[in-house]
Design a protein around this motif. Structure first.
Motif, PDB file in Angstrom:
ATOM      1  N   GLU A 179     -10.282  15.672  -3.657  1.00  0.00           N
ATOM      2  CA  GLU A 179      -9.178  14.814  -4.086  1.00  0.00           C
ATOM      3  C   GLU A 179      -8.835  15.121  -5.530  1.00  0.00           C
ATOM      4  N   GLY A 180      -7.625  14.762  -5.922  1.00  0.00           N
ATOM      5  CA  GLY A 180      -7.192  15.054  -7.285  1.00  0.00           C
ATOM      6  C   GLY A 180      -6.780  16.502  -7.471  1.00  0.00           C
ATOM      7  N   GLU A 210      -4.084   8.431   3.070  1.00  0.00           N
ATOM      8  CA  GLU A 210      -4.908   7.390   2.470  1.00  0.00           C
ATOM      9  C   GLU A 210      -4.001   6.277   1.958  1.00  0.00           C
ATOM     10  N   ILE A 268      -9.029  -3.981  -7.846  1.00  0.00           N
ATOM     11  CA  ILE A 268     -10.157  -3.931  -6.914  1.00  0.00           C
ATOM     12  C   ILE A 268     -11.428  -4.478  -7.565  1.00  0.00           C
ATOM     13  N   ARG A 296     -12.871  13.054  -7.798  1.00  0.00           N
ATOM     14  CA  ARG A 296     -11.799  13.704  -8.550  1.00  0.00           C
ATOM     15  C   ARG A 296     -12.281  14.337  -9.852  1.00  0.00           C
ATOM     16  N   ALA A 306      -4.739  -0.141  -9.693  1.00  0.00           N
ATOM     17  CA  ALA A 306      -5.490  -0.405  -8.463  1.00  0.00           C
ATOM     18  C   ALA A 306      -6.965  -0.654  -8.741  1.00  0.00           C
ATOM     19  N   GLY A 311      -3.859  15.241  -3.434  1.00  0.00           N
ATOM     20  CA  GLY A 311      -3.621  15.182  -4.873  1.00  0.00           C
ATOM     21  C   GLY A 311      -2.160  15.287  -5.230  1.00  0.00           C
ATOM     22  N   TYR A 312      -1.897  15.003  -6.508  1.00  0.00           N
ATOM     23  CA  TYR A 312      -0.518  15.018  -6.988  1.00  0.00           C
ATOM     24  C   TYR A 312       0.140  16.376  -6.750  1.00  0.00           C
ATOM     25  N   VAL A 352      -3.701   0.682  -2.730  1.00  0.00           N
ATOM     26  CA  VAL A 352      -3.079  -0.616  -3.017  1.00  0.00           C
ATOM     27  C   VAL A 352      -2.153  -0.535  -4.225  1.00  0.00           C
ATOM     28  N   ARG A 353      -1.059  -1.269  -4.156  1.00  0.00           N
ATOM     29  CA  ARG A 353      -0.131  -1.406  -5.283  1.00  0.00           C
ATOM     30  C   ARG A 353       0.239  -2.876  -5.403  1.00  0.00           C
ATOM     31  N   ASN A 367      -9.349   2.289   2.310  1.00  0.00           N
ATOM     32  CA  ASN A 367     -10.486   2.083   1.407  1.00  0.00           C
ATOM     33  C   ASN A 367     -11.135   0.730   1.676  1.00  0.00           C
ATOM     34  N   GLN A 407      -0.848   8.343   0.608  1.00  0.00           N
ATOM     35  CA  GLN A 407      -0.946   9.704   0.072  1.00  0.00           C
ATOM     36  C   GLN A 407      -1.507  10.629   1.153  1.00  0.00           C
ATOM     37  N   GLU A 461      -4.345  18.959  -8.393  1.00  0.00           N
ATOM     38  CA  GLU A 461      -3.106  18.790  -9.168  1.00  0.00           C
ATOM     39  C   GLU A 461      -2.281  20.056  -9.313  1.00  0.00           C
ATOM     40  N   TRP A 513       0.850  -1.198   0.000  1.00  0.00           N
ATOM     41  CA  TRP A 513       0.000   0.000   0.000  1.00  0.00           C
ATOM     42  C   TRP A 513       0.881   1.241   0.000  1.00  0.00           C
ATOM     43  N   ASP A 527     -16.529   8.072  -0.133  1.00  0.00           N
ATOM     44  CA  ASP A 527     -15.551   8.307  -1.194  1.00  0.00           C
ATOM     45  C   ASP A 527     -16.270   8.672  -2.489  1.00  0.00           C
ATOM     46  N   ASP A 528     -15.565   9.367  -3.369  1.00  0.00           N
ATOM     47  CA  ASP A 528     -16.069   9.626  -4.718  1.00  0.00           C
ATOM     48  C   ASP A 528     -17.466  10.230  -4.718  1.00  0.00           C
TER      49      ASP A 528
END
Ligand code: C2E
Ligand code: CA
Ligand code: CA
Ligand code: CA
Length: 277
Positions: free
Chosen positions: A235-236, A58, A77, A202, A73, A256-257, A61-62, A116, A44, A238, A41, A178-179
């Motif tokens: 989230e997200g 958060e 999932i 996002r 991911a 976010g990134y 998974v990787r 998650n 972030q 950037e 995992w 989420d989302d």
């Protein structure tokens, strides 16, 4: 950059894998990876964009398939959710991530660990006690554990989901939606379930600076969440422009990134030192 986030296997395609892993083969490989704890995992951070305070991390998974390479991911999932592996995968994620969190929690102030969990898990008997036991076994304060409810299907039994969420609350474990605004999540959830946090999808953040619609939507969510007393997270995030506009609008928590990419657990300690320096 972002090598860690590049994935070989895109949704539904198989780019010349050395051997054809059909659905059955893939499931066997995932099952083996779960048994061998060969799944990782990345973490972030989620921060208060006004002052940089770390609010949580958060866990994402990787998994690198031994022959095919990194598997996205959401592809992993989706496969897991449609299989008999959902429970063992979820319990592995709780065990691995809480074990890691236990080792760094003292460095993180009040920051939470966000894990998650597929909404389907709310229907599984013993879910709450498993979460509570795993948290206790690793000596993690349950008040610092947040489950992010992700869903790819409608919650079949809302009454039961509501009971499960209340039980989690009784154990001081919190729950984020989420989302939000995408897929099956709806305003009804906010009425029916004791929600501790809402994460705006996002897709509403990615075109935020140009899209009046997305700005209006986020603004209305800010107002709603303020009146309900529920923290809102974008989230997200950037870029700095998006971040500044969100803060100006009253959406203070972000991920976010543009803030930080998901990183291997081993890097968290160093990142925190650097971030807080
Ligand atoms: P999610 O929960 O919405 O997670 C956020 C996703 O957005 C992650 O993708 C993350 O790497 C990515 N992301 C973060 N910041 C940015 C950004 O600024 N821009 C863009 N374009 N993307 C960003 P990832 O890691 O590929 O995960 C995809 C989805 O897979 C997650 O979406 C979540 O629904 C699911 N997932 C990941 N890990 C787990 C897990 O351990 N358990 C369960 N049940 N689901 C998981
Ligand atoms: Ca999530
Ligand atoms: Ca999300
Ligand atoms: Ca998602």
């Amino acid at each position: 950059g972002g090598g860690a986030d590049k994935t070989v296997l895109a949704r539904g395609e198989d780019r010349g894998a050395p051997r054809a892993a059909g659905q059955g083969g893939m499931l066997r490989d995932i099952e083996q990876a779960i048994a061998g704890r060969a799944i990782d995992w990345h973490w972030q951070p989620k921060v208060d964009m006004r002052n940089g305070l770390i609010l949580g991390f958060e866990a994402l998974v990787r998994w690198t398939h031994p022959q095919i390479g990194p598997v996205a991911a959401d592809v992993l999932i989706e496969t897991v959710e449609q299989s008999h592996l959902l429970e063992s995968f979820t319990y592995l994620s709780l065990d691995v991530v809480l074990e890691q969190f236990a080792k760094v929690q003292h460095l993180l102030g009040d920051a939470a660990i966000c894990i998650n969990v597929s909404a389907r898990m709310l229907e599984r008997p013993g879910f709450v006690s498993r979460v509570v036991q795993t948290t206790a076994r690793h000596r993690v304060d349950p008040a610092r554990v947040m489950l992010e409810l992700t869903e790819t299907a409608l919650i079949a039994n809302p009454a039961q989901a509501r009971r499960v969420i209340e039980q989690l609350h009784d154990h001081r474990i919190s729950l984020a939606i989420d989302d939000f605004g995408a897929g099956f999540t709806s305003f009804g959830y906010l009425r029916e379930f004791a929600v501790s946090e809402i994460k705006i999808d996002r897709s509403f953040i990615s075109r935020f600076t140009e899209s009046r619609f997305d700005q209006s939507l986020v603004h209305s969510l800010v107002v709603l969440c303020e009146s309900l007393g529920i923290p809102l997270v974008a989230e997200g995030v950037e870029d700095p422009e998006t971040q500044a506009m969100l803060v100006a609008m009253g959406c203070h928590a972000g991920q976010g990134y543009g803030i930080c990419r998901p990183m291997p657990y081993e890097n968290v300690r160093g990142w925190v030192e650097m971030w807080n320096a």
